[in-house]
Structures are given as structure tokens and as C-alpha cells.
Design an enzyme around this catalytic site. Structure first.
Site, PDB file in Angstrom:
ATOM      1  CB  CYS A 127      -0.836  -0.001   1.429  1.00 50.74           C
ATOM      2  SG  CYS A 127      -1.869   1.419   1.560  1.00 50.74           S
TER       3      CYS A 127
ATOM      4  CB  CYS B 293      -0.588   2.639   4.102  1.00 54.15           C
ATOM      5  SG  CYS B 293      -2.381   2.030   3.405  1.00 54.15           S
ATOM      6  CG  ASP B 294       3.166   1.190   4.218  1.00 51.03           C
ATOM      7  OD1 ASP B 294       2.562   1.723   5.316  1.00 51.03           O
ATOM      8  OD2 ASP B 294       2.927   0.097   3.920  1.00 51.03           O
TER       9      ASP B 294
END
Ligand code: NAP
Length: 328
Positions: A150, A153-154
Site C-alpha cells: 500500500c 499507507c506507507d
């Protein structure tokens, strides 16, 4: 790696015990929350279980540009938060809880939810899908240590900033990831096993036009380096046409090679195909009367937010009709 934001939900223990539900919806992606909205508006007070990813995969995406009604696009998390709020406005009870077991042979159906027994007359399975893994030992060992599924997200983590990054895949997800990562990486390599993208034309065009993206065609990752160091330092690549192997330095590997339906709990009872996708019957039904299905856990063709929402609506209408006949 970064933990995606969670949509708000309520405690589960006080509300579940001993209750007989009219409808339980498993999953709070577009399918589940649309089913929740419709069943709530039909006064069925749906119990909606989030599972471990409230809001579903869309909460991990950046801007959603193709959901009708949002001409400027809308953040994936924001869209799901709004859907939940809308369903709750009409009485849906969204609970942060996971389904652990189901007994669909008895009537009413028996569910085990975070250790509690729940009975329900009908069930909507909207469990969606999870990220497919490459299946490499080194990938598993370095997950959350530079291997991630992701970018939203990261991607902004310090370890990825101004570093070369690798995205694996050739679909819309991979294109989305690679474009997003150009904000952070020094260079982003798109490793694809063929020499043509599967992605939609508009996404493929954006990738092609971005000078910070370099596609590596006909290639697969055979190893993520370096397990011994406990962090990602590069990937070993194999060109499938020439069989030549090469090592490429990078600080992060973002895997975007599709999804696997989250249907394991229903295997052997609800009909599914060889890949685990539930086979719908007569629209939103399944082979088990009273069990309905919607969204990505039953759709390997369209897999869009809007088609999942439409399927959630259909499942809710089928539930309403089924209950009318059952309870008359
Ligand atoms: P996808 O379309 O199934 O693409 C998966 C990609 O990964 C394919 O290019 C595939 O290669 C590759 N792949 C699969 N298994 C692999 C393996 N073991 N090793 C290496 N490569 C592998 O999945 P997706 O990109 O997640 O998209 C899913 C659906 O969501 C699609 O319908 C897509 O349109 C939609 N979506 C839309 C948007 C958007 O509109 N902005 C964004 C994200 C997703 P091959 O091409 O060779 O099969």
C-alpha cells in the site's frame, strides 16, 4: 509500516450477545456499506461487521476519480467514512468485529463474532478481497521492513524518501502506486511480467508521460534483498524473455499484483470458483437460501467501487424480499 486510518465504529460486546438479527452484513467496503444503507432504510437495523479493515481496500487508496458524484475526485478514506455515516443515519449498527465461524446449515444462521454467538435470519457476504502476494520467502520476511502492499499507507515513510523504489504489477493498482510514489522516491521502477500494461488507457498514459517512472518489462522479482540485513536494499530480477538475472538497488518494494477474495470461512458451504470467488445465483443470491453476496468477493471482472456499491444495493433488496416471504 504505517497503519491505515480506521473508520470509527462502536464496541461489540455489549450489543451482540443473545440477539437475533434480521440481517448481518460482513464487510464495510462499498458493497457492505451500500447494503447497510439500503437494509437500514428498510428498517431492518442491519448489524454490520467491519473485519480487520474497516472501510475496505478503498481506505488505502488516494484519490478516487471515478465514483460518480465527485467531479473533483474524493479521498478513498473520506468516501468510505461518508458511506458509513449515511448508513448509520438510518440505523445501521457498524461494529469493529470479525467473523470467526459460520454455521449456515441451521436456521437461523449461527455466527461466531469475536467469541460471541449471533443468530441471523439472513447474511450478506461482502468480505471483499485482500492483496495478492508474490509468494517469495524473502518477501514474507521483509514485509513491513520495506516490502509493502500500500503506497498510500506507507509511501511517505522516511525510509522511502529520495530513494529508488520498485512497484510490481501492470494493472491500474500498480499504475496508481507508481504515480503516487513519484512524490517520494528518487526514481520509481515499474516491474511488469509482460511488455504491455493491463491498466486502463488513462492510467497507462500517465505512467508513460512521467519522467520519474521507468518501466522494466518482461521481468519478475525472484528475490527481495536483503533478508540478512533485515531491510530492503534491492531486488533480484529475472527477464522472462532472455532469462538474464540482475540485481537492482532499491529501498522499497510495493507489490500491486491484484487481489485474492476473502472467502475462506465459507469454503465448502457457499459455492465458489477455483480461485475462491463466490458464484452468485439469480443476481445477488448464493446456493444457500438466505445468504446473499456483493462486491469483490464475488467479482473478478469489474471490481470497481461503483459496481461493488451497486451489488450491495441488489443484495439488500434481495434480503428485504426474502424476509418479507419468510416472515409473512
Ligand atoms: P489486476 O487488474 O488484476 O492487475 C494485476 C497485475 O498484476 C497484472 O498486470 C498482472 O499481470 C500482474 N500479476 C498478477 N499476478 C502476478 C504475479 N504473481 N507476479 C507478477 N505479476 C503478477 O489488479 P489491480 O491492478 O489490482 O486492479 C484490480 C481492479 O481494480 C481492476 O478492475 C482495475 O481496473 C480496478 N482498479 C481501478 C483503479 C482506477 O480506476 N483508478 C485503480 C485501482 C484498481 P498480467 O497483466 O500479465 O496478468
Amino acid at each position: 509500516m504505517g497503519v491505515p486510518q480506521r473508520l470509527p465504529s462502536h464496541g461489540v460486546k455489549t450489543t451482540l450477545r443473545g440477539l437475533m438479527e434480521k440481517v448481518v452484513i460482513i464487510g464495510t467496503g462499498c458493497a457492505g456499506l451500500t447494503a447497510a444503507l439500503y437494509t437500514a432504510r428498510a428498517n431492518l437495523r442491519p448489524l454490520v461487521l467491519t473485519g480487520q479493515q474497516p472501510g475496505g481496500l478503498l481506505t488505502t487508496t488516494s484519490t478516487v476519480e471515478n465514483f460518480p458524484g465527485f467531479p473533483e475526485g474524493i479521498d478513498g478514506y473520506e468516501l468510505m467514512a461518508r458511506m458509513q455515516k449515511q448508513a448509520e443515519r438510518f440505523g445501521a449498527r457498524v461494529q469493529f468485529a470479525s467473523l470467526e465461524a459460520v454455521d449456515l446449515k441451521r436456521r437461523p444462521f449461527g455466527l461466531t463474532v469475536d467469541g460471541e454467538n449471533v443468530e441471523t435470519q439472513t447474511l450478506i457476504i461482502a468480505t471483499g478481497a485482500s492483496h495478492r502476494r508474490l509468494g517469495l520467502e524473502s518477501e514474507a520476511k521483509l514485509e513491513n521492513k520495506g516490502v509493502t502492499y500500500c503506497a498510500t499507507c506507507d509511501g511517505a515513510l522516511p525510509i522511502f524518501r529520495n530513494q529508488p523504489l520498485v512497484v510490481v504489477g501492470g494493472g491500474d493498482s500498480a499504475c496508481e502506486e507508481v504515480l503516487y510514489l513519484t512524490r517520494f522516491g528518487s526514481m520509481v521502477y515499474l516491474v511488469h511480467r509482460r511488455d504491455a500494461l493491463r491498466a486502463s488507457k488513462i492510467m497507462a498514459e500517465r505512467v508513460r508521460e512521467n519522467a520519474k517512472i521507468k518501466p522494466i518489462w518482461d521481468s519478475v522479482v525472484t528475490e527481495v534483498l536483503d533478508v540478512k540485513q533485515g531491510k530492503v536494499t534491492g531486488v533480484r530480477l529475472k527477464n522472462l524473455k532472455s532469462n538474464v538475472e540482475a540485481v537492482m538497488d532499491c529501498a522499497g518494494v510495493f507489490v500491486a499484483i491484484g487481489h485474492v477474495p476473502s472467502t475462506g470461512l465459507f469454503r465448502g458451504v457457499v459455492d465458489m470458483d477455483a480461485n475462491g470467488y463466490i458464484i452468485p445465483k439469480k443476481g445477488a443470491g448464493t446456493n444457500v437460501p438466505g445468504v446473499f453476496v456483493a462486491g469483490d468477493c464475488a467479482d473478478h471482472v469489474y471490481r470497481q467501487a461503483i459496481t461493488a456499491a451497486g451489488a450491495g444495493c441488489a443484495a439488500a433488496i434481495e434480503v428485504e424480499r426474502y424476509l418479507t416471504v419468510l416472515n409473512q
